[in-house]
Design a protein around this motif. Sequence first.
Motif, mmCIF file in Angstrom:
data_model
loop_
_atom_site.group_PDB
_atom_site.id
_atom_site.type_symbol
_atom_site.label_atom_id
_atom_site.label_comp_id
_atom_site.label_asym_id
_atom_site.label_seq_id
_atom_site.Cartn_x
_atom_site.Cartn_y
_atom_site.Cartn_z
ATOM 1 N N GLY A 492 0.803 -1.216 0.000
ATOM 2 C CA GLY A 492 0.000 0.000 0.000
ATOM 3 C C GLY A 492 0.836 1.265 0.000
ATOM 4 O O GLY A 492 2.065 1.231 -0.102
ATOM 5 N N ILE A 493 0.133 2.397 0.155
ATOM 6 C CA ILE A 493 0.794 3.695 0.111
ATOM 7 C C ILE A 493 0.030 4.679 0.982
ATOM 8 O O ILE A 493 -1.183 4.545 1.170
ATOM 9 N N GLY A 494 0.742 5.675 1.525
ATOM 10 C CA GLY A 494 0.091 6.699 2.335
ATOM 11 C C GLY A 494 -0.534 6.110 3.584
ATOM 12 O O GLY A 494 0.068 5.311 4.302
ATOM 13 N N GLU A 495 -1.787 6.487 3.848
ATOM 14 C CA GLU A 495 -2.485 5.994 5.046
ATOM 15 C C GLU A 495 -2.761 4.493 4.974
ATOM 16 O O GLU A 495 -2.946 3.845 6.001
ATOM 17 N N ASP A 496 -2.792 3.938 3.767
ATOM 18 C CA ASP A 496 -3.061 2.508 3.601
ATOM 19 C C ASP A 496 -1.798 1.650 3.712
ATOM 20 O O ASP A 496 -1.863 0.428 3.558
ATOM 21 N N PHE A 497 -0.648 2.280 3.945
ATOM 22 C CA PHE A 497 0.603 1.525 4.011
ATOM 23 C C PHE A 497 0.597 0.581 5.210
ATOM 24 O O PHE A 497 0.231 0.954 6.323
ATOM 25 N N ASP A 498 1.014 -0.671 4.972
ATOM 26 C CA ASP A 498 1.087 -1.688 6.028
ATOM 27 C C ASP A 498 2.410 -2.422 5.880
ATOM 28 O O ASP A 498 2.589 -3.239 4.975
ATOM 29 N N ILE A 499 3.355 -2.137 6.771
ATOM 30 C CA ILE A 499 4.694 -2.716 6.686
ATOM 31 C C ILE A 499 4.666 -4.233 6.789
ATOM 32 O O ILE A 499 5.547 -4.917 6.253
ATOM 33 N N GLU A 500 3.650 -4.782 7.436
ATOM 34 C CA GLU A 500 3.551 -6.236 7.595
ATOM 35 C C GLU A 500 3.303 -6.940 6.264
ATOM 36 O O GLU A 500 3.571 -8.136 6.131
ATOM 37 N N LYS A 501 2.786 -6.199 5.286
ATOM 38 C CA LYS A 501 2.482 -6.806 3.981
ATOM 39 C C LYS A 501 3.625 -6.666 2.978
ATOM 40 O O LYS A 501 3.517 -7.133 1.847
ATOM 41 N N LEU A 502 4.706 -6.008 3.373
ATOM 42 C CA LEU A 502 5.833 -5.801 2.467
ATOM 43 C C LEU A 502 6.360 -7.143 1.967
ATOM 44 O O LEU A 502 6.640 -8.039 2.760
ATOM 45 N N ALA A 503 6.495 -7.274 0.659
ATOM 46 C CA ALA A 503 6.845 -8.559 0.057
ATOM 47 C C ALA A 503 8.346 -8.827 0.016
ATOM 48 O O ALA A 503 8.756 -9.923 -0.365
ATOM 49 N N TYR A 504 9.167 -7.846 0.413
ATOM 50 C CA TYR A 504 10.618 -7.987 0.273
ATOM 51 C C TYR A 504 11.345 -7.456 1.508
ATOM 52 O O TYR A 504 10.934 -6.463 2.104
ATOM 53 N N GLY A 505 12.444 -8.126 1.853
ATOM 54 C CA GLY A 505 13.256 -7.647 2.964
ATOM 55 C C GLY A 505 14.124 -6.466 2.583
ATOM 56 O O GLY A 505 14.410 -5.602 3.404
ATOM 57 N N LYS A 506 14.556 -6.431 1.311
ATOM 58 C CA LYS A 506 15.369 -5.325 0.813
ATOM 59 C C LYS A 506 14.715 -4.738 -0.435
ATOM 60 O O LYS A 506 14.330 -5.469 -1.350
ATOM 61 N N VAL A 507 14.603 -3.417 -0.430
ATOM 62 C CA VAL A 507 14.112 -2.672 -1.596
ATOM 63 C C VAL A 507 15.297 -1.858 -2.098
ATOM 64 O O VAL A 507 15.808 -0.984 -1.393
ATOM 65 N N ILE A 508 15.765 -2.157 -3.323
ATOM 66 C CA ILE A 508 17.041 -1.620 -3.797
ATOM 67 C C ILE A 508 16.833 -0.749 -5.033
ATOM 68 O O ILE A 508 16.208 -1.182 -6.015
ATOM 69 N N ILE A 509 17.349 0.460 -4.986
ATOM 70 C CA ILE A 509 17.296 1.383 -6.129
ATOM 71 C C ILE A 509 18.589 1.216 -6.917
ATOM 72 O O ILE A 509 19.685 1.407 -6.389
ATOM 73 N N LEU A 510 18.476 0.863 -8.201
ATOM 74 C CA LEU A 510 19.645 0.670 -9.057
ATOM 75 C C LEU A 510 19.518 1.590 -10.270
ATOM 76 O O LEU A 510 18.734 1.324 -11.185
ATOM 77 N N THR A 511 20.270 2.688 -10.264
ATOM 78 C CA THR A 511 20.237 3.647 -11.370
ATOM 79 C C THR A 511 21.642 3.858 -11.898
ATOM 80 O O THR A 511 22.631 3.437 -11.285
ATOM 81 N N ASP A 512 21.738 4.527 -13.048
ATOM 82 C CA ASP A 512 23.035 4.855 -13.620
ATOM 83 C C ASP A 512 23.837 5.723 -12.655
ATOM 84 O O ASP A 512 23.270 6.447 -11.826
ATOM 85 N N GLY A 513 25.159 5.677 -12.807
ATOM 86 C CA GLY A 513 26.019 6.478 -11.949
ATOM 87 C C GLY A 513 26.222 7.902 -12.434
ATOM 88 O O GLY A 513 26.898 8.684 -11.780
ATOM 89 N N ASP A 514 25.618 8.267 -13.589
ATOM 90 C CA ASP A 514 25.785 9.624 -14.112
ATOM 91 C C ASP A 514 24.799 10.577 -13.433
ATOM 92 O O ASP A 514 23.932 10.150 -12.661
ATOM 93 N N PRO A 515 24.901 11.887 -13.673
ATOM 94 C CA PRO A 515 23.998 12.848 -13.022
ATOM 95 C C PRO A 515 22.520 12.562 -13.262
ATOM 96 O O PRO A 515 21.696 12.778 -12.373
ATOM 97 N N ASP A 516 22.166 12.063 -14.471
ATOM 98 C CA ASP A 516 20.768 11.765 -14.747
ATOM 99 C C ASP A 516 20.281 10.618 -13.863
ATOM 100 O O ASP A 516 19.167 10.647 -13.328
#
Length: 653
Positions: A492-516
């Motif tokens: 969920g999101i906002g007021e409906d967010f429930d940490i117990e329902k999170l499907a993953y132990g790690k949420v990882i952001i993988l983006t390019d190393g350039d400014p963009d």
Amino acid sequence: MAVKKPKKVIKPKVVEQPADNFKMLDDRDHVRLRPGMYIPNKDYCVYELVDNGVDILINNENSHLYETKLITLNIDTEGIVTVTDSAGALPIREAEDAPGCTVAELCVSRLKAGTKFEEGVKSAGLNGVGASCINFLSEWFRVEICTGGKLYDMMFKQGIIDQKLEEKGATKVTHTLMQCKPDPEIWNDKDDFNINAINNRMKQICYLNPGLSIQVDIDYKDANIHEVYNYPEGVKSYVEELIEDKQSINDIWLLNKTATLNNGKTCELSVAFVYTETYSDTVYAFTNNVLNTDGKSSNITGFKRGLAAAVKECFEAENPKSKISLTAEDTREGIIAVISVKVPDPNYIGQGKDYLNMPAVASVLYGEVKEFVEDQFDKLPNEKENILNKVVQSYKVREAAHKAKEAARKNKTLGVGKVEGLTKCLSKKPHERCIWFVEGDSAGGSAKKARDKEVDAILPVFGKIPNVYDKTLDKTIASDKIMMIVKALECGIGEDFDIEKLAYGKVIILTDGDPDGEHIRCLYLTLFYKFLKPLIENGHLYIAQPPLFTIRKNPRTKKEENIYAWTREEMLSICEGLTCKYEVQRNKGLGEMNSDELKDSTMDKDTRKLIQVTIDDIIEAEKALSVCMYDKDVANRKHFILANKPEGELDEE
């Protein structure tokens, strides 16, 4: 007739732990063995010593500090901390309970020894452990006391008395100086000072204590700070800083009051707040100069309830036929507020001080804030009209968000359903699973080949997600890209967010190393901070670190081997040590690495470098987000980026 034999009684075996496992440590040895139980980080070598003087300011209006009102802090090039306060000297008389020791010696060398245990003391600490712990965790610790025209001095080494308190000469000043060198056996390079946090804390103390000046002189590593902080208008000046370039709709309102609690003790209240055109509320609350972050904290709930009652009653009185039903949340939208409470014997829940549990404080704040706002409405009708219009607009936005969420639920699109492009992992155990949000389809393809199929899920997100810093929830969930992310997380999101329902132990952001790519990373962090903050607070959010350079040894031969470097300095150091032929590739994007390189350098659990996203200082985190992500803040953003860029970065761009 058969006679039953009595059952045999089996005596339980007595099992004792070996006596040689038993140890009884004294205060010093226990603190040095388990420093994290007492001192969160090296910065507290500064905070605890400064707070000693500030506590006297709070409690003793006749102290010498009220004449000079000055605390000085120095951190020199060697990391030696010196704090001098003119709040009156430590007692130099012999302690009644410890013959041969002065009171001053006990205060800095014994746990649970101090001058803050009397009933009614308003203090950040009350445990009598701060200065003693700093002493125990220092290579050496020196105390200089100037009182009664005489100068006294004593010295400790790793918490053990090396020189008893001795008279050294005459002086015309009155002060206590504490100086220490944090012990490198305890504090390694990873535990170094956060100079920015220390400097901000000194400013914060002065905001919360009008009339106090703190002189900061820091010449440590790259830091060069020489400032004197003093804010006669206290929390009002604090709110002025927090506003930055946000458009306010009223002048800053300031409430200063000495109130009486139901137990007869006094409580000092200082509250400043202003409404802005933004969509979020920012409320910071302090008790005896300590930040309380839990929304249930008594000072926070008392302020919010008093504000809501005054605003709602005023609106209903002026609009008796209106069908609008305002909520407390509506009355706070766009508000920036700082609440400072000075109260004796504060009661906190838990080991931290995030949650002040004092209903009497909530009750006093409720009544004082309600009466104050009603009085301001009577005196300032134009500002009252602006605030009521803002509150009604908040109601309309909230209703629109509610309808959008309901529509999404009916269409089964809010946080549930199939996620287009998501490659799931095989594991059914959420705590061991990782989801990688990858920039673009090309990099997503490489990540799918490089992943561990058992635990790694991959979701390519093409392009940039919207900047949601100043967006309402209904506009946020209107984005297809953001809804992909929300559905994939399943919580969920906002007021409906429930940490117990999170499907993953790690949420990882993988983006390019350039400014963009770094910009896209900032957009993700803004989304998670504003609408999915429990992910950060519970330690689930990470940033992947693809290498900036790939160094190919013996290129285009059977002996070709890749070495990765994450900084220019690291790359140059590696190249200097090579005796074979090599090539250096600067990886501006994930697309410049094949799947094997991406696996070896970035995704393999044994070799990858992940940065866990944490909130060490919530006020500074929100200020940084405001500067970087608020559309109107162009000038401040440029200054912030140039001031905080790592040395050498952006020079090539």
